[in-house]
Scaffold this active site. Structure first.
Site, PDB file in Angstrom:
ATOM      1  N   GLY A   1      38.030  32.176  49.878  1.00 21.70           N
ATOM      2  CA  GLY A   1      39.165  32.767  50.582  1.00 21.70           C
ATOM      3  C   GLY A   1      38.720  33.873  51.524  1.00 21.70           C
ATOM      4  O   GLY A   1      39.249  34.004  52.638  1.00 21.70           O
TER       5      GLY A   1
ATOM      6  N   SER B   1      46.653  42.882  50.147  1.00 20.88           N
ATOM      7  CA  SER B   1      45.505  41.982  50.302  1.00 20.88           C
ATOM      8  C   SER B   1      44.439  42.590  51.201  1.00 20.88           C
ATOM      9  O   SER B   1      44.664  42.860  52.374  1.00 20.88           O
ATOM     10  CB  SER B   1      45.968  40.650  50.892  1.00 20.88           C
ATOM     11  OG  SER B   1      44.852  39.939  51.365  1.00 20.88           O
TER      12      SER B   1
ATOM     13  N   ASP C   1      40.628  40.670  40.119  1.00 21.08           N
ATOM     14  CA  ASP C   1      39.606  39.639  39.873  1.00 21.08           C
ATOM     15  C   ASP C   1      39.063  39.715  38.448  1.00 21.08           C
ATOM     16  O   ASP C   1      38.418  38.781  37.979  1.00 21.08           O
ATOM     17  CB  ASP C   1      38.436  39.796  40.855  1.00 21.08           C
ATOM     18  CG  ASP C   1      38.818  39.384  42.272  1.00 21.08           C
ATOM     19  OD1 ASP C   1      39.887  38.759  42.453  1.00 21.08           O
ATOM     20  OD2 ASP C   1      38.045  39.686  43.203  1.00 21.08           O
TER      21      ASP C   1
ATOM     22  N   LYS D   1      44.984  32.436  43.455  1.00 15.25           N
ATOM     23  CA  LYS D   1      43.519  32.627  43.482  1.00 15.25           C
ATOM     24  C   LYS D   1      42.847  31.248  43.425  1.00 15.25           C
ATOM     25  O   LYS D   1      43.487  30.247  43.687  1.00 15.25           O
ATOM     26  CB  LYS D   1      43.099  33.533  42.321  1.00 15.25           C
ATOM     27  CG  LYS D   1      43.624  34.961  42.451  1.00 15.25           C
ATOM     28  CD  LYS D   1      43.022  35.681  43.635  1.00 15.25           C
ATOM     29  CE  LYS D   1      43.548  37.089  43.792  1.00 15.25           C
ATOM     30  NZ  LYS D   1      43.122  37.727  45.031  1.00 15.25           N
TER      31      LYS D   1
HETATM   32  C1  S3P Z   1      38.611  40.127  48.400  1.00 14.70           C
HETATM   33  C2  S3P Z   1      39.878  40.594  48.215  1.00 14.70           C
HETATM   34  C3  S3P Z   1      40.724  40.246  47.062  1.00 14.70           C
HETATM   35  C4  S3P Z   1      39.932  39.577  45.958  1.00 14.70           C
HETATM   36  C5  S3P Z   1      38.973  38.554  46.480  1.00 14.70           C
HETATM   37  C6  S3P Z   1      37.991  39.191  47.447  1.00 14.70           C
HETATM   38  C7  S3P Z   1      37.846  40.590  49.564  1.00 14.70           C
HETATM   39  O1  S3P Z   1      41.740  39.375  47.491  1.00 14.70           O
HETATM   40  O2  S3P Z   1      40.800  39.021  44.988  1.00 14.70           O
HETATM   41  O3  S3P Z   1      38.238  37.986  45.398  1.00 14.70           O
HETATM   42  O4  S3P Z   1      36.609  40.435  49.576  1.00 14.70           O
HETATM   43  O5  S3P Z   1      38.465  41.143  50.483  1.00 14.70           O
HETATM   44  P1  S3P Z   1      42.999  39.919  48.332  1.00 14.70           P
HETATM   45  O6  S3P Z   1      42.787  39.639  49.750  1.00 14.70           O
HETATM   46  O7  S3P Z   1      44.164  39.189  47.763  1.00 14.70           O
HETATM   47  O8  S3P Z   1      43.078  41.407  48.130  1.00 14.70           O
END
Ligand code: S3P
Length: 425
Positions: A93, A165, A312, A339
């Protein structure tokens, strides 16, 4: 692949873990965009981070692996190459969303694809603000595959985050570093802050709000990075050390960024003996050694504001919660549903398979039962953190247990089993 776990009596010794995944993605991205050579030490060996590297390779970036370091030959402002094929973000993601921010202000078309899990995850959260910046997209109902069209008139925005986020925040700020005028992201929750720290962005603190600014003057510069060890990978070993007898585990150089220590703070409130030593920093990211000892844990409510800072780590924390005194409850964590798997459903299904009484809510769950009635093969649901969490649970049971499709751990920590074996007695 089915992975078998045997009971671990105690956890002792010292361990170094690969670099933090979130910081590794950013170090790679910033190095790729910068003009000149950057060096990254202790980069994560996670498949997710490899996905980011592969995407940037297709965008024209060259790199070289030397001993324990990665050299990135950054391409400089405006020089990303129009890719010949779709960019594959795999399961990641962070890769998909941060890349969308960067690609939404380029003068060429591109397309991002991902694996089955990533193709189900929401992209609307980045598409909407980036459209306000002039980004043009076509998607599969706001999911991957996502086509990103050349943007000849990018514009800066002031945007208040609708969901907490860090990926959305980072996507907007990374689009922002391509523009002369300042872009501003307003956040109401404390969420991970690696992008603004590592790029040294201007931040204005207001009551319960932070305003983060980016513009072309913040465009990444070549640098030397040391990536602290991944606190999310550490969380499984921490929980195991706390719950086994006669354990003392030292984990070196772990990221102690204040927006990431929610798990440690909550465990300490539950009675965990965890100490921090040898605090240091690199590119404004704090890290230090963790000393974890066997502890008696008592469940207490999780502070709503802490949820984004331990989101996480909820799979690992729920294992601690199952063995701790009192019942374990997570609420206000609807984000878990989007997730790598629907983590509320994955956790609930696995505990149910074990015969443990558990209640499911739209925004969380409550583990009520304390006994495991059926020792059955559990599923990873192709989610690395679900696999590791239940691996830890089985390592605490007299008869151990087995997990299906365990290879998913490679997404964040390919050496998980070796690490576990190296500190287990
Ligand atoms: C992340 C942000 C978090 C986290 C993901 C990594 C990042 O998600 O859960 O594993 O590296 O910016 P969100 O974008 O929902 O905060």
């Amino acid at each position: 692949m089915i992975q078998e776990f045997k009971k671990i009596e105690s956890v002792n010794g010292e361990i170094n873990l690969p670099g933090d995944k979130s910081i590794s993605h950013r170090a790679l991205i910033f190095s790729a965009l910068a003009n000149g050579t950057s060096v990254i030490k202790n980069l994560s060996n996670a498949i997710d981070v490899r996905s980011t590297l592969n995407c940037f390779e297709q965008l024209g970036i060259k790199y070289q692996s030397v001993a324990n370091e990665l050299k990135i030959f950054g391409i400089g402002y405006g020089n990303l190459k129009s890719p010949n094929n779709s960019l594959n973000a795999g399961n990641s993601g962070t890769t998909a969303r941060l890349l969308t921010g960067i690609l939404s202000v380029q003068n060429f078309d591109s397309q991002i694809i991902g694996d089955q899990s990533l193709s189900k995850r929401p992209m609307k959260r980045v598409i909407e603000p980036l459209q306000l910046m002039g980004g043009k997209f076509s998607s599969n109902d706001f999911k991957l595959p996502l086509k990103i069209f050349a943007n000849s008139t990018p514009r800066s925005i002031v945007y208040e985050l609708k969901i907490p986020s860090a990926q959305v925040k980072s996507a907007i700020l990374l689009a922002g570093v391509h523009l002369d005028e300042e872009t501003c992201v307003i956040e109401n929750d404390v969420i991970r802050n690696h992008t603004e720290l590592m790029l040294d962005l201007k931040i204005e603190e207001r009551e319960n709000q932070r305003l983060i600014y980016s513009s072309k003057k913040d465009y990444p510069k070549s640098a030397e990075y040391f990536i602290p060890s991944d606190i999310s990978s550490a969380s499984f070993l921490i929980v195991l050390a706390l719950l086994t007898k006669n354990s003392t585990l030292v984990i070196r150089n772990v990221s102690l960024n204040k927006t990431r220590t929610g798990l440690l703070e909550h465990l300490i409130k539950m009675g965990a003996k965890i100490k921090y030593e040898n605090i240091n920093s690199s590119m404004q990211e704090t890290y230090g050694d963790l000393i974890v000892e066997s502890s008696h844990l008592k469940n207490i409510p999780i502070d709503k504001n802490q949820i984004p800072n331990l989101i996480d780590e909820i799979p690992a924390l729920s294992i601690a919660g199952f063995f701790a005194e009192g019942y374990f409850e997570v609420r206000n964590a609807k984000e878990l549903r989007v997730k790598e798997s629907d983590r509320i459903s994955s956790i609930v299904k696995n505990f149910k398979l074990l015969g443990v009484e558990i209640e499911e809510y739209e925004d969380g769950f409550a583990i009520i039962g304390k006994e495991i009635l059926n020792l059955v093969l559990l599923e990873s649901y192709d989610d690395h953190r679900i696999a590791m969490a239940f691996g830890i649970l089985f390592s605490l049971l007299k008869d151990g247990g087995k997990i299906n499709n365990f290879e998913t751990v490679n997404i964040s920590n390919p050496n998980f089993i070796n690490q576990l074996e190296s500190v287990s007695r």
